[in-house]
Design a protein around this motif. Sequence first.
Motif, PDB file in Angstrom:
ATOM      1  N   MET A   1      40.637  41.787-105.367  1.00  0.00           N
ATOM      2  CA  MET A   1      39.368  41.284-104.859  1.00  0.00           C
ATOM      3  C   MET A   1      38.712  42.378-104.040  1.00  0.00           C
ATOM      4  SD  MET A   1      40.209  37.420-103.571  1.00  0.00           S
ATOM      5  CE  MET A   1      39.164  36.320-104.449  1.00  0.00           C
ATOM      6  N   ARG A   2      37.421  42.324-104.074  1.00  0.00           N
ATOM      7  CA  ARG A   2      36.637  43.256-103.259  1.00  0.00           C
ATOM      8  C   ARG A   2      35.638  42.456-102.444  1.00  0.00           C
ATOM      9  NH1 ARG A   2      35.471  47.985-107.712  1.00  0.00           N
ATOM     10  NH2 ARG A   2      37.614  48.765-107.694  1.00  0.00           N
ATOM     11  N   ALA A   3      35.369  42.967-101.248  1.00  0.00           N
ATOM     12  CA  ALA A   3      34.406  42.283-100.388  1.00  0.00           C
ATOM     13  C   ALA A   3      33.570  43.291 -99.616  1.00  0.00           C
ATOM     14  CB  ALA A   3      35.126  41.349 -99.420  1.00  0.00           C
ATOM     15  N   VAL A   4      32.325  42.941 -99.453  1.00  0.00           N
ATOM     16  CA  VAL A   4      31.433  43.612 -98.517  1.00  0.00           C
ATOM     17  C   VAL A   4      31.234  42.603 -97.395  1.00  0.00           C
ATOM     18  CG1 VAL A   4      29.131  44.554 -98.115  1.00  0.00           C
ATOM     19  CG2 VAL A   4      30.273  44.934-100.317  1.00  0.00           C
ATOM     20  N   ILE A   5      31.652  42.988 -96.196  1.00  0.00           N
ATOM     21  CA  ILE A   5      31.582  42.094 -95.047  1.00  0.00           C
ATOM     22  C   ILE A   5      30.537  42.632 -94.078  1.00  0.00           C
ATOM     23  CG2 ILE A   5      32.882  41.168 -93.081  1.00  0.00           C
ATOM     24  CD1 ILE A   5      35.085  42.283 -95.565  1.00  0.00           C
ATOM     25  N   GLN A   6      29.623  41.762 -93.688  1.00  0.00           N
ATOM     26  CA  GLN A   6      28.616  42.159 -92.715  1.00  0.00           C
ATOM     27  C   GLN A   6      28.676  41.210 -91.524  1.00  0.00           C
ATOM     28  OE1 GLN A   6      24.744  43.455 -94.274  1.00  0.00           O
ATOM     29  NE2 GLN A   6      25.531  42.887 -96.294  1.00  0.00           N
ATOM     30  N   ARG A   7      28.677  41.807 -90.346  1.00  0.00           N
ATOM     31  CA  ARG A   7      28.595  41.002 -89.129  1.00  0.00           C
ATOM     32  C   ARG A   7      27.141  40.575 -88.990  1.00  0.00           C
ATOM     33  NH1 ARG A   7      29.951  43.919 -83.577  1.00  0.00           N
ATOM     34  NH2 ARG A   7      27.811  44.596 -83.848  1.00  0.00           N
ATOM     35  N   THR A   8      26.913  39.273 -88.912  1.00  0.00           N
ATOM     36  CA  THR A   8      25.541  38.773 -88.945  1.00  0.00           C
ATOM     37  C   THR A   8      25.250  37.790 -87.814  1.00  0.00           C
ATOM     38  OG1 THR A   8      26.284  37.173 -90.627  1.00  0.00           O
ATOM     39  CG2 THR A   8      25.140  39.122 -91.415  1.00  0.00           C
ATOM     40  N   LEU A   9      24.001  37.789 -87.405  1.00  0.00           N
ATOM     41  CA  LEU A   9      23.525  36.797 -86.438  1.00  0.00           C
ATOM     42  C   LEU A   9      23.249  35.475 -87.138  1.00  0.00           C
ATOM     43  CD1 LEU A   9      21.068  39.026 -84.382  1.00  0.00           C
ATOM     44  CD2 LEU A   9      23.388  38.307 -83.756  1.00  0.00           C
ATOM     45  N   SER A  10      22.787  35.569 -88.389  1.00  0.00           N
ATOM     46  CA  SER A  10      22.546  34.388 -89.219  1.00  0.00           C
ATOM     47  C   SER A  10      22.402  34.846 -90.660  1.00  0.00           C
ATOM     48  CB  SER A  10      21.286  33.640 -88.777  1.00  0.00           C
ATOM     49  OG  SER A  10      20.143  34.454 -88.974  1.00  0.00           O
ATOM     50  N   SER A  11      22.647  33.924 -91.588  1.00  0.00           N
ATOM     51  CA  SER A  11      22.452  34.228 -93.004  1.00  0.00           C
ATOM     52  C   SER A  11      22.267  32.928 -93.758  1.00  0.00           C
ATOM     53  CB  SER A  11      23.640  35.023 -93.560  1.00  0.00           C
ATOM     54  OG  SER A  11      24.858  34.332 -93.368  1.00  0.00           O
ATOM     55  N   GLN A  12      21.652  33.044 -94.941  1.00  0.00           N
ATOM     56  CA  GLN A  12      21.446  31.874 -95.778  1.00  0.00           C
ATOM     57  C   GLN A  12      21.378  32.311 -97.235  1.00  0.00           C
ATOM     58  OE1 GLN A  12      17.774  29.752 -95.356  1.00  0.00           O
ATOM     59  NE2 GLN A  12      16.517  31.499 -95.875  1.00  0.00           N
ATOM     60  N   GLN A  43      44.973  35.126-100.544  1.00  0.00           N
ATOM     61  CA  GLN A  43      45.584  34.979 -99.224  1.00  0.00           C
ATOM     62  C   GLN A  43      45.403  36.239 -98.382  1.00  0.00           C
ATOM     63  OE1 GLN A  43      46.422  32.011 -98.147  1.00  0.00           O
ATOM     64  NE2 GLN A  43      45.835  31.336-100.188  1.00  0.00           N
ATOM     65  N   TYR A  44      45.568  37.402 -99.012  1.00  0.00           N
ATOM     66  CA  TYR A  44      45.382  38.673 -98.297  1.00  0.00           C
ATOM     67  C   TYR A  44      43.962  38.767 -97.742  1.00  0.00           C
ATOM     68  CZ  TYR A  44      44.664  43.635 -97.443  1.00  0.00           C
ATOM     69  OH  TYR A  44      44.331  44.836 -96.867  1.00  0.00           O
ATOM     70  N   MET A  45      42.977  38.488 -98.609  1.00  0.00           N
ATOM     71  CA  MET A  45      41.583  38.630 -98.184  1.00  0.00           C
ATOM     72  C   MET A  45      41.204  37.589 -97.127  1.00  0.00           C
ATOM     73  SD  MET A  45      40.348  41.273 -99.699  1.00  0.00           S
ATOM     74  CE  MET A  45      38.620  41.319-100.149  1.00  0.00           C
ATOM     75  N   ALA A  46      41.656  36.363 -97.286  1.00  0.00           N
ATOM     76  CA  ALA A  46      41.329  35.336 -96.293  1.00  0.00           C
ATOM     77  C   ALA A  46      41.894  35.711 -94.926  1.00  0.00           C
ATOM     78  CB  ALA A  46      41.850  33.970 -96.751  1.00  0.00           C
ATOM     79  N   ASP A  47      43.147  36.160 -94.901  1.00  0.00           N
ATOM     80  CA  ASP A  47      43.768  36.561 -93.640  1.00  0.00           C
ATOM     81  C   ASP A  47      43.093  37.803 -93.060  1.00  0.00           C
ATOM     82  OD1 ASP A  47      45.986  36.447 -91.615  1.00  0.00           O
ATOM     83  OD2 ASP A  47      46.416  38.414 -92.507  1.00  0.00           O
ATOM     84  N   LYS A  48      42.856  38.801 -93.904  1.00  0.00           N
ATOM     85  CA  LYS A  48      42.258  40.053 -93.432  1.00  0.00           C
ATOM     86  C   LYS A  48      40.862  39.810 -92.864  1.00  0.00           C
ATOM     87  CE  LYS A  48      43.453  43.982 -93.856  1.00  0.00           C
ATOM     88  NZ  LYS A  48      44.095  44.895 -92.874  1.00  0.00           N
ATOM     89  N   ILE A  49      40.041  39.070 -93.581  1.00  0.00           N
ATOM     90  CA  ILE A  49      38.649  38.904 -93.169  1.00  0.00           C
ATOM     91  C   ILE A  49      38.528  38.009 -91.935  1.00  0.00           C
ATOM     92  CG2 ILE A  49      36.394  38.002 -93.873  1.00  0.00           C
ATOM     93  CD1 ILE A  49      37.134  39.029 -96.752  1.00  0.00           C
ATOM     94  N   THR A  50      39.275  36.917 -91.885  1.00  0.00           N
ATOM     95  CA  THR A  50      39.154  36.026 -90.721  1.00  0.00           C
ATOM     96  C   THR A  50      39.695  36.666 -89.449  1.00  0.00           C
ATOM     97  OG1 THR A  50      41.236  34.920 -91.261  1.00  0.00           O
ATOM     98  CG2 THR A  50      39.200  33.885 -92.060  1.00  0.00           C
ATOM     99  N   ASN A  51      40.597  37.630 -89.597  1.00  0.00           N
ATOM    100  CA  ASN A  51      41.198  38.284 -88.426  1.00  0.00           C
ATOM    101  C   ASN A  51      40.702  39.709 -88.194  1.00  0.00           C
ATOM    102  OD1 ASN A  51      43.220  36.290 -87.349  1.00  0.00           O
ATOM    103  ND2 ASN A  51      43.765  36.308 -89.512  1.00  0.00           N
ATOM    104  N   LEU A  52      39.729  40.139 -88.982  1.00  0.00           N
ATOM    105  CA  LEU A  52      39.173  41.479 -88.841  1.00  0.00           C
ATOM    106  C   LEU A  52      38.445  41.602 -87.503  1.00  0.00           C
ATOM    107  CD1 LEU A  52      38.915  44.049 -90.610  1.00  0.00           C
ATOM    108  CD2 LEU A  52      36.693  43.166 -91.337  1.00  0.00           C
ATOM    109  N   ARG A  53      38.829  42.579 -86.718  1.00  0.00           N
ATOM    110  CA  ARG A  53      38.270  42.722 -85.365  1.00  0.00           C
ATOM    111  C   ARG A  53      36.993  43.566 -85.408  1.00  0.00           C
ATOM    112  NH1 ARG A  53      43.135  44.305 -81.509  1.00  0.00           N
ATOM    113  NH2 ARG A  53      42.702  46.256 -82.584  1.00  0.00           N
ATOM    114  N   ASP A 144      39.181  46.091-100.186  1.00  0.00           N
ATOM    115  CA  ASP A 144      39.713  45.891-101.535  1.00  0.00           C
ATOM    116  C   ASP A 144      41.158  45.411-101.381  1.00  0.00           C
ATOM    117  OD1 ASP A 144      39.257  47.167-104.639  1.00  0.00           O
ATOM    118  OD2 ASP A 144      41.303  46.806-103.978  1.00  0.00           O
ATOM    119  N   SER A 145      41.486  44.272-101.990  1.00  0.00           N
ATOM    120  CA  SER A 145      42.825  43.713-101.822  1.00  0.00           C
ATOM    121  C   SER A 145      43.911  44.600-102.429  1.00  0.00           C
ATOM    122  CB  SER A 145      42.909  42.308-102.412  1.00  0.00           C
ATOM    123  OG  SER A 145      42.710  42.329-103.809  1.00  0.00           O
ATOM    124  N   LYS A 146      43.543  45.476-103.342  1.00  0.00           N
ATOM    125  CA  LYS A 146      44.498  46.418-103.936  1.00  0.00           C
ATOM    126  C   LYS A 146      44.548  47.719-103.123  1.00  0.00           C
ATOM    127  CE  LYS A 146      45.011  43.777-107.660  1.00  0.00           C
ATOM    128  NZ  LYS A 146      45.686  42.532-107.438  1.00  0.00           N
TER     129      LYS A 146
END
Length: 149
Positions: A1-12, A43-53, A144-146
């Motif tokens: 899995m791949r993700a682009v994560i952005q810290r946001t004030l709001s999104s829709q 599971q890797y991505m859910a844990d990594k993203i929710t706990n990403l500091r 990237d989960s890999k």
Amino acid sequence: MRAVIQRTLSSQVISEGIQTGKAGFGLTVLLGVGKEDGEEDVQYMADKITNLRVFEDDQGKMNRSLMDVGGDMLVISQFTLYGDVRHGRRPGFDQAAPPVMAEALYENFVAAVRRCGISVGTGVFRTEMVVTLANHGPVTILIDSKKKF
């Protein structure tokens, strides 16, 4: 899995003229599923993203996670994260998961994040969507989960 994560004030996200998901302060996640992905990647991505500091503490350092700040998450399916542009000018998507597989793993990811107690908004799988967000920082992280990057 791949993700682009952005810290946001709001999104829709709007699909077919209807707002289908939104998030307040937190993270906006564009999530791509690869054809070799499975439940361990979810599971890797859910844990990594929710706990990403990526949220600042009282000293202004990025030491707090989404779990720590009680933020929201908007998750948008994005198969184009597997676009290969190394050859020619049109992206190839051979490494993206087939739609049925991708949707199941996407839904599993959303469910895993919700089990953490996080409010999650979503788009509509396999539709054209309009995503708007206010990137805070700006902070944008690629995962990237890999562990390819």
